[in-house]
Scaffold this motif. Structure first.
Motif, PDB file in Angstrom:
ATOM      1  N   LYS A 113       1.020  -1.290   0.450  1.00 30.23           N
ATOM      2  CA  LYS A 113       0.546   0.364   0.014  1.00 30.23           C
ATOM      3  C   LYS A 113       1.183   1.038  -0.502  1.00 30.23           C
ATOM      4  O   LYS A 113       1.973   1.287   0.666  1.00 30.23           O
TER       5      LYS A 113
ATOM      6  N   VAL B  96      -1.886  -1.547  -3.644  1.00 28.29           N
ATOM      7  CA  VAL B  96      -3.604   0.006  -3.452  1.00 28.29           C
ATOM      8  C   VAL B  96      -3.182   1.235  -3.162  1.00 28.29           C
ATOM      9  O   VAL B  96      -2.087   1.102  -2.657  1.00 28.29           O
TER      10      VAL B  96
ATOM     11  N   GLY C  41      -7.246   2.435  -3.232  1.00 27.13           N
ATOM     12  CA  GLY C  41      -7.798   2.133  -1.767  1.00 27.13           C
ATOM     13  C   GLY C  41      -9.204   3.012  -1.773  1.00 27.13           C
ATOM     14  O   GLY C  41      -9.356   3.855  -2.268  1.00 27.13           O
TER      15      GLY C  41
ATOM     16  N   SER D 193      -7.132   3.309   3.426  1.00 26.15           N
ATOM     17  CA  SER D 193      -6.340   3.284   2.183  1.00 26.15           C
ATOM     18  C   SER D 193      -5.970   1.247   3.169  1.00 26.15           C
ATOM     19  O   SER D 193      -5.501   0.225   2.430  1.00 26.15           O
ATOM     20  N   ASP D 194      -5.162   1.968   4.462  1.00 24.26           N
ATOM     21  CA  ASP D 194      -4.762   1.207   5.040  1.00 24.26           C
ATOM     22  C   ASP D 194      -5.480  -0.089   4.928  1.00 24.26           C
ATOM     23  O   ASP D 194      -4.779  -1.067   5.182  1.00 24.26           O
TER      24      ASP D 194
ATOM     25  N   ALA E 209      -6.142  -2.606   2.093  1.00 20.28           N
ATOM     26  CA  ALA E 209      -4.330  -3.098   1.877  1.00 20.28           C
ATOM     27  C   ALA E 209      -5.130  -4.249   3.030  1.00 20.28           C
ATOM     28  O   ALA E 209      -4.233  -6.222   2.927  1.00 20.28           O
TER      29      ALA E 209
ATOM     30  N   CYS F 100       1.983  -8.341   4.205  1.00 15.68           N
ATOM     31  CA  CYS F 100       1.083  -6.511   3.574  1.00 15.68           C
ATOM     32  C   CYS F 100       2.589  -5.295   4.306  1.00 15.68           C
ATOM     33  O   CYS F 100       2.607  -5.204   5.527  1.00 15.68           O
TER      34      CYS F 100
ATOM     35  N   ILE G 140       3.331  -1.428   4.151  1.00 17.77           N
ATOM     36  CA  ILE G 140       2.562  -0.397   3.963  1.00 17.77           C
ATOM     37  C   ILE G 140       3.376   0.498   4.014  1.00 17.77           C
ATOM     38  O   ILE G 140       3.915   0.470   4.751  1.00 17.77           O
TER      39      ILE G 140
END
Length: 401
Positions: free
Chosen positions: A6, A38, A134, A152-153, A156, A168, A170
């Motif tokens: 993301k 994302v 996202g 958006s977090d 994801a 994952c 970020i």
């Protein structure tokens, strides 16, 4: 290996950064991994959309705001797919309808219910990088919804859970999770690891690195998060379960200036009043944080609480419409919350007193106090926010290893 990445708005703010992100994703792709990306809206584009909307209508309908907001992410994912195509890698952009991402119907603050993963898996099988919008979803009326700022977090992490991803990541404009915002507090340092619970508290209290609902989802589904910079290749901060976290009494200091205090003066001092007050607010989707109730006097009592600053006026209106017997409602939008968070606080006495001493030394008055097993939060005048953060950070020597 399946990797979800993301990238926030600053990471895709211009052409140069879009190609930087494209190249970082392509590295994993060429290493043989499946890659799902994302994206948030470019730069401050969401803020620009808000300004446009307010120029047309000072109080725009939330449904129409969600319809407008989705433009930003759709622009980001389409441009990113074009960039990857330019670099010789097949990629496809998908929006909330095409995935599809099913949400509740609360415009502006919807929650994800489930994600249909078939389309994404099909595109991955074709060896494409899949780039997903996202922040957005679709409700039962086939309307666009948004998940709240920072959503958006959550997208994801939800995708990582739905796809059973191995990792994952970020990506943001800072190197990881710090003991405080390094742009505001001198000496703040990056943490190598942090627990879900600590990160959830920091995110909820205004740390700004991760959306709090994304941390909730990660904890629920056991998704290991890595928070790292999109502008360099430094190792980030791992957010996960486990006992090998840094043994710190306090892990971080956070501040939230997007808050307001509401005091309802002279309510009836009788059973059920607090329930009626907060139930009425809940019916209007107004979230309450800190609560303080005074001792009853002469048949009345006062209740103070905090809400998001944007909800303050609506909260006052709800109180006016549902209660007839009170003296007044006082709304203060010039306050801020400053908090300390740390798993080590559970077994150590005197942590709150040490925080209060730091504020006393700076002559900063405390208006309200709220605590949990791993958190202490105070409400202060917002003009003192950064000074308070620095004083508390120094008091606990968080910049030192």
């Amino acid at each position: 290996m399946l990797v979800v990445k993301k990238f926030g708005g600053t990471s895709v703010a211009n052409k140069e950064r879009i190609f930087n992100v494209a190249n970082r994703c392509i590295e994993d792709y060429r290493a043989g991994h499946d890659v799902v990306v994302v994206l948030s809206a470019m730069g401050k584009y969401t803020d620009e959309l808000i300004d446009m909307a307010k120029d047309i209508n000072e109080n725009p309908p939330k449904r129409e705001m969600d319809m407008l907001f989705t433009i930003g992410e759709q622009m980001s994912v389409a441009l990113m797919a074009m960039a990857m195509n330019k670099l010789g890698v097949p990629a496809v952009s998908l929006n909330a309808f095409q995935v599809a991402m099913h949400t509740t119907s609360v415009y502006g603050n919807a929650r994800l219910k489930r994600i249909d993963s078939e389309r994404i898996r099909h595109e991955l099988e074709q060896r494409k990088i899949v780039i997903v919008t996202g922040f957005q979803g679709v409700n039962k009326y086939d309307d666009y919804t948004t998940l709240g700022r920072g959503g958006s977090d959550t997208t994801a992490v939800a995708l990582a859970a739905a796809l059973n991803a191995d990792r994952c990541e970020i990506f943001t404009d800072v190197d990881g999770v710090f003991t405080a915002d390094p742009r505001k507090v001198k000496g703040a340092r990056k943490l190598d690891n942090i627990t879900y619970d600590e990160m959830l508290e920091l995110a909820t209290l205004g740390a700004g690195v991760l959306h709090n609902r994304s941390v909730e989802l990660a904890k629920k589904f056991g998704v290991t998060l890595v928070v790292r910079s999109s502008l360099n290749t430094e190792e980030g901060t791992k957010v996960r379960r486990g006992s090998k976290m840094e043994k710190m009494l306090v892990s971080g200091v956070a501040a939230d200036t997007d808050t307001a205090r509401i005091a309802v003066i002279g309510l009836k001092d009788e059973p059920g009043v607090a329930f009626k007050l907060f139930n009425a607010l809940a019916q209007h989707n107004i979230n309450i944080d800190m609560i303080l109730q005074s001792y009853g006097r002469e048949g009345t009592k006062d209740i103070s609480f905090t809400v998001a600053r944007d909800d303050a006026d609506e909260a006052a209106k709800v109180i006016d419409e549902n209660f007839s017997e009170y003296e007044k409602v006082d709304v203060n939008k010039t306050v801020a919350k400053v908090s300390i968070v740390g798993a080590g606080m559970q077994s150590n006495a005197g942590v709150a007193a040490k925080m209060f001493e730091a504020l006393y030394d700076e002559n900063i008055n405390i208006r309200m106090i709220s605590t949990s097993e791993i958190r202490v939060t105070v409400l202060i005048d917002d003009k003192n926010t950064e000074r308070a953060m620095q004083a508390v950070h120094d008091k606990f020597a968080l910049g030192e290893r």
